[in-house]
Each structure stands twice: as C-alpha cells, then as structure tokens.
Scaffold this motif. Structure first.
Motif, short mmCIF file in Angstrom:
data_model
loop_
_atom_site.label_atom_id
_atom_site.label_comp_id
_atom_site.label_asym_id
_atom_site.label_seq_id
_atom_site.Cartn_x
_atom_site.Cartn_y
_atom_site.Cartn_z
N MET A 137 54.69 42.64 60.24
CA MET A 137 53.78 43.83 61.79
C MET A 137 53.90 45.28 61.50
O MET A 137 55.37 46.12 61.02
N ASN A 138 52.75 45.87 61.51
CA ASN A 138 53.35 47.64 61.80
C ASN A 138 54.54 48.24 61.93
O ASN A 138 54.51 47.54 63.30
N GLU A 139 55.48 48.64 61.72
CA GLU A 139 56.08 49.78 62.01
C GLU A 139 55.61 50.69 62.76
O GLU A 139 54.61 52.02 62.17
N LEU A 140 55.86 51.18 64.17
CA LEU A 140 55.38 52.34 64.67
C LEU A 140 56.99 53.11 65.29
O LEU A 140 57.88 52.70 65.59
N ILE A 141 55.85 54.51 65.34
CA ILE A 141 57.24 55.72 66.27
C ILE A 141 56.35 56.21 67.05
O ILE A 141 54.91 56.32 67.11
N VAL A 142 56.57 56.22 68.20
CA VAL A 142 56.44 56.83 69.54
C VAL A 142 56.73 57.86 70.15
O VAL A 142 58.38 57.53 70.25
N PHE A 143 55.45 59.13 70.18
CA PHE A 143 56.11 59.74 70.91
C PHE A 143 56.08 59.92 72.53
O PHE A 143 54.68 58.97 72.63
N ILE A 144 55.90 60.68 73.05
CA ILE A 144 56.02 60.29 74.69
C ILE A 144 56.70 62.29 75.25
O ILE A 144 57.33 62.88 74.87
N GLU A 145 55.43 62.95 75.32
CA GLU A 145 55.76 64.12 76.04
C GLU A 145 54.41 64.30 77.02
O GLU A 145 53.17 64.23 76.35
N LYS A 170 53.78 60.23 56.48
CA LYS A 170 53.93 60.71 55.03
C LYS A 170 54.96 59.67 55.33
O LYS A 170 55.62 59.00 53.67
N MET A 171 55.95 59.27 56.16
CA MET A 171 57.08 58.45 55.79
C MET A 171 56.95 57.44 56.06
O MET A 171 57.10 56.25 55.41
N GLY A 172 55.28 56.32 56.37
CA GLY A 172 55.12 54.99 56.07
C GLY A 172 54.94 54.58 57.43
O GLY A 172 54.74 53.11 57.34
N TYR A 173 55.42 55.53 58.47
CA TYR A 173 55.49 54.34 59.36
C TYR A 173 54.09 55.04 60.58
O TYR A 173 53.01 55.78 60.05
N LYS A 174 53.33 53.72 61.20
CA LYS A 174 52.70 54.42 62.25
C LYS A 174 52.75 55.27 63.60
O LYS A 174 54.43 54.98 63.61
N CYS A 175 52.11 55.95 63.90
CA CYS A 175 52.49 57.10 64.79
C CYS A 175 51.51 56.57 66.50
O CYS A 175 50.36 56.24 65.80
N ALA A 176 52.38 56.47 67.39
CA ALA A 176 51.42 56.26 68.63
C ALA A 176 52.05 58.01 69.93
O ALA A 176 53.36 57.82 69.42
N ILE A 177 51.78 58.28 70.24
CA ILE A 177 51.46 59.18 71.50
C ILE A 177 50.86 58.94 73.20
O ILE A 177 50.30 58.43 73.37
N ILE A 178 51.90 58.65 73.51
CA ILE A 178 51.54 58.24 75.39
C ILE A 178 52.12 60.12 75.52
O ILE A 178 52.81 61.26 75.72
N THR A 179 51.06 60.16 76.44
CA THR A 179 51.18 62.39 76.76
C THR A 179 49.93 62.33 77.69
O THR A 179 49.56 61.30 78.85
N ARG A 180 49.79 63.48 78.65
CA ARG A 180 49.11 64.00 79.51
C ARG A 180 47.99 63.93 78.95
O ARG A 180 47.31 63.89 77.49
N PRO A 181 46.32 63.80 79.90
CA PRO A 181 44.97 64.54 78.59
C PRO A 181 45.12 65.40 77.78
O PRO A 181 45.67 66.64 78.13
N LYS A 222 55.61 46.45 65.48
CA LYS A 222 57.31 47.13 66.10
C LYS A 222 58.01 48.15 66.69
O LYS A 222 56.91 49.11 65.29
N ILE A 223 58.22 49.06 67.60
CA ILE A 223 58.52 50.31 67.77
C ILE A 223 59.92 50.33 66.99
O ILE A 223 61.30 49.78 66.91
N SER A 224 59.86 51.17 66.32
CA SER A 224 60.82 51.90 65.36
C SER A 224 61.24 52.76 65.79
O SER A 224 63.02 53.42 65.20
N ALA A 225 61.62 53.91 67.01
CA ALA A 225 61.56 55.18 66.81
C ALA A 225 60.88 55.18 68.73
O ALA A 225 59.57 55.14 68.49
N VAL A 226 61.24 55.98 69.38
CA VAL A 226 60.70 56.03 71.18
C VAL A 226 61.24 57.30 71.13
O VAL A 226 62.87 57.74 71.35
N LEU A 227 61.15 58.78 71.13
CA LEU A 227 61.33 60.41 71.20
C LEU A 227 61.05 60.82 72.19
O LEU A 227 59.18 61.00 72.14
N SER A 228 60.50 62.46 72.33
CA SER A 228 60.25 63.16 73.11
C SER A 228 60.58 64.17 73.00
O SER A 228 61.61 64.40 72.35
N ILE A 229 59.32 65.57 72.69
CA ILE A 229 59.95 66.99 71.39
C ILE A 229 60.86 67.54 72.91
O ILE A 229 62.24 68.63 72.15
#
Length: 454
Positions: free
Chosen positions: A1-9, A25-36, A84-91
């Motif tokens: 399963m692909n490892e995912l880093i989730v940004f919420i901003e 570039k680190m080899g992870y997939k990336c997702a973002i939960i964001t306003r439009p 597979k979620i590896s990290a969840v963070l916000s800036i």
C-alpha cells in the motif's frame, strides 16, 4: 500500500504546495485537504509538476469549506481506504469559524499513533491570553496582562497594570491592531476602534472563532475574539526572535535574529530589518534570550514542532515574550537557518511529522553577517506595479528578492503589516547591510490604486 503524507491547511496553501515537491522526492505520495483552490494555486501545482517532472504533485486533493474535526476525521478515514498514512500535519493551522485547525490536525494524527504537536499547547500559543496564563502559572517572568471584554474592563486592567499599555487581538496575525495607550481616554478610544475594525480586516475569519478554553488553574473562559482584546504592559527594549526545534523531549534554540529596525505606527508594528549574528546583544544576552525562550515554550507545552519566539530585552526585566508561534518564523527565516546553520526547516518539519527527525549537530556556523528586510506599502488599494525590483536584485550582496503579492492583489498597507517585498542578503559588514537596506528603500516603489468607497 502506498505511503501517504497528508497536509491539512485552510490558509497557507502555496507553502503546502511547495512542500509537496519534497514529499514526492522523498518517495511518499502526498494529499491535501484544503479550502477550494484558486486559479493561481492550480497553476502553481502544474508548474511545479512540469519543473520537477512529477506526474501528479498530489495523489489526492480534497477541497472543502468544512474544517471541523468531524469532517477532517471523515476525509482522513476516506484516504485510509486506499493509502497507508505516514504523517498528518498543517503548516499554520490557524483559527477559523470551525475552531483551531492545528489542534484538530494534531488530534487526527494522535488518534492514529502518529507523531503530533500537542493540541493544548497549540491553543495556548494561538491565544495570547492563554499564553500569558501558561507563563505565569509556570513561574516564567511575564508582564502583567488582562482580558478586556468591554471598555470598562479595558480601562480597569490598564489602571491596574499601569501605563503605557498595549491592546491587541487575542488571536494576533500580521501585527494588526497593536494599539499603544498612555491614558484612560486612549484605552477607551483604542478599544472602541479595534472592535469596529476587526470585522472588516483581512484576517476577520481568524478572529471570528469563538471558543471556550480553560486556564492552567481550570477556569473556563468563553473567548470571543471579535469582542475582546488582550491588555498587557508595554515593554521597552531591543527586540529579537529565537528559532527553535522541539521534539518529544528536547527543546533546542537554533538561531537568534536581532530586529535592528522596528517601528511602531498608530496600529501596526513593522519589522523592517533583521540581522544575524545579533548586532546589539552581547554573548551573555544571547544566551539569556535562548534560555528564556526554552522556558517559555516549555511552559506552554510545545512538542514535535518548530517554534518562533518573539522577545523584547527589557533593560530592567531582561528577556520578555511578545509571542510564541508553533511554527517557523516568516520573512526569510528559512533562508537564514539554512545559510547560517545548514538547517533545512522543511526537511525538519517533515521529519518531525514522520517520526524520523534527528537533532542535528550544529557545527561550522556561518559568522558572516546576513540580513533579511521587508519593504511595506503604507497605503491600501489594488497593487498595480512594483518598481525597482530588478535594480534591487543587482545590488552586491543581495541573494534573493521576492515579491510576495501578485499584481492585481488588494493590499491594506495603511492598516496591516503587508510583506510586499522581502530580501535576503549577505553583508560585508553590518554597515554594508544598512547601506543596502537604505538603497532598497530608495529604489523600490509601489503603485497602488486606491479603492473608491461606496
């Protein structure tokens, strides 16, 4: 399963988009939960994909206007069906009408056993009253303060504290509505003025965030940021900031910036010029600033975080906190950390969220003076042109000059600290830095079309 880093901003979307390049570039997939997303942000994603030869910067983009904890949890669960979620963070994770985003993001991460910031500490750093309460409760020296919910309570706190005092929004941003008062009438006028201005300011969504939270003594307070102001004793002295990295158990001060030019306008404090290494502080005073910053972030309970602590060095009291931020400083602090210490703040932030961060050994520190400065517009309207930027970039010593706001953007320079042009430079001496700054102020001008009031 692909490892995912989730940004919420909900606010700082472009910096999140930039960080997605590092994630890929680190080899992870990336997702973002964001306003439009705006057209500008969608274009930025396409440009970065082309420049870095990344087929899709984000594996998933979830756009929403609902940043409640329940909605964040629902969207995160949906992503877990595929990844597979590896990290969840916000800036930034600032307040919104749904609550304190950073605190809810921390809870989402903590629920999954992932490294997270401390949600309680995020409330205490994003609410200036709760910050002062935490300092006082921990026995960290702090100026006197009070929460004003109407004109009479503002005056009562000011009379008790002693003049001059500062009135400021409890959820501060962009040094907006920082109002100095020397007497009872000024307190009355400033409190009334602030509450009139708050609903129409650029950051009104950050102030419209009623919340109930307990002081360290367990006293529940109903906070209405649109209807109250923090009153605190005015601090004299030189201003500085300390950048820090905080793990689960350790607090490490990294770098001290000396704010050699700060001006106090009627309702905005402007930070014009910061230098490193510090110019106006002795080695002993720098250590005092670092040690005090460590005490302050320990008092509010920060963990797994970068932190930007703003201080004034009062000649009688020594270092005193202005504010504690659970994130890296703005302007060109990222450049400063990398140049002066070889510290990559983006990699550090991602490493902390992934649980892979290791405290660096900070050796071979750069001692050549460097500086960052910002050029601010002092009027409001539509930005039509920035003149002199090319000439600024050609001045010897200038390493990078950035126009932050695009042409056509609305700026409120007469009311807020609008970071329009930021510059990072290397100086032959502190005198050379001052000369470049003064030359930049002469070269760079702004054309701003005033808005017609209906």
């Amino acid at each position: 399963m692909n490892e995912l880093i989730v940004f919420i901003e909900n606010l700082s979307v472009v910096p999140t988009i930039n960080r997605a390049v590092h994630v890929n570039k680190m080899g992870y997939k990336c997702a973002i939960i964001t306003r439009p997303l705006t057209d500008h942000e969608r274009l930025k994603i396409s440009q970065l994909e082309a420049e870095n030869q990344i087929p899709a910067l984000f594996a998933e983009i979830i756009e929403t206007d609902d940043f409640s904890y329940e909605e964040l949890e629902k969207n995160t669960c949906m992503l877990e069906e595929t990844y597979k979620i590896s990290a969840v963070l916000s800036i930034l994770g600032l307040f919104s009408s749904a609550g304190l985003l950073g605190a809810d993001v921390a809870k989402v991460a903590e629920k999954r056993g992932l490294p997270s910031q401390e949600s309680d500490a995020l409330y205490r750093t994003n609410n200036k009253y709760l910050m002062r309460d935490a300092l006082r409760h921990a026995g960290v020296l702090t100026v006197d303060y009070g929460l004003a919910v109407d004109v009479d309570s503002a005056v009562a706190h000011a009379e008790r504290i002693g003049y001059p005092v500062i009135l400021k929004p409890i959820n501060g941003v962009a040094s907006h509505l920082i109002l100095k008062s020397h007497n009872q009438q000024e307190v009355r006028d400033n409190f009334t003025y602030a509450l009139q201005k708050l609903p129409n300011c650029n950051y009104s969504n950050l102030y419209a965030s009623c919340h109930t939270y307990a002081t360290r003594d367990g006293n529940l307070i109903d906070f209405d940021p649109m209807g109250c102001m923090l009153v605190e004793k005015y601090m004299n002295g030189r201003e500085a900031s300390v950048e820090m990295v905080i793990t689960e158990k350790e607090i490490v001060p990294l770098l001290v910036h000396d704010k050699v030019k700060v001006t106090e306008e009627k309702q905005v404090f402007y930070e014009h010029l910061l230098v490193v290494p510090p110019l106006r502080f002795t080695d002993k005073e720098v250590e005092e600033l670092k040690n005090y910053a460590v005490e302050a972030v320990r008092a509010v309970g920060l963990k797994n975080s970068l932190s930007h602590v703003e201080l004034r060095y009062d000649e009688k009291l020594g270092p005193q906190v202005l504010e504690i931020n659970p994130r890296i400083g703005g302007m060109c602090v990222k450049d400063s950390l990398e140049t002066m210490l070889g510290f990559d703040s983006v990699k550090a932030q991602l490493g902390i969220a992934l649980g892979t961060f290791e405290l660096p050994t900070l050796l071979n520190q750069e001692q050549t003076p460097h500086a960052m400065f910002t050029l601010y517009p002092k009027e409001s309207g539509i930005l039509r042109a920035v003149n002199g930027l090319e000439e600024l970039e050609k001045i010897p010593g200038v390493l990078r000059a950035t126009q932050v706001y695009p042409i056509g953007a609305e700026v409120r320079g007469d009311e807020e600290e609008v970071f329009l042009v930021m510059c990072w430079m290397r100086g032959e001496s502190y005198e050379h830095i001052q000369q470049v700054y003064e030359k930049a102020c002469e070269l760079v001008t702004f054309e701003i079309e005033k808005l017609v009031k209906v």
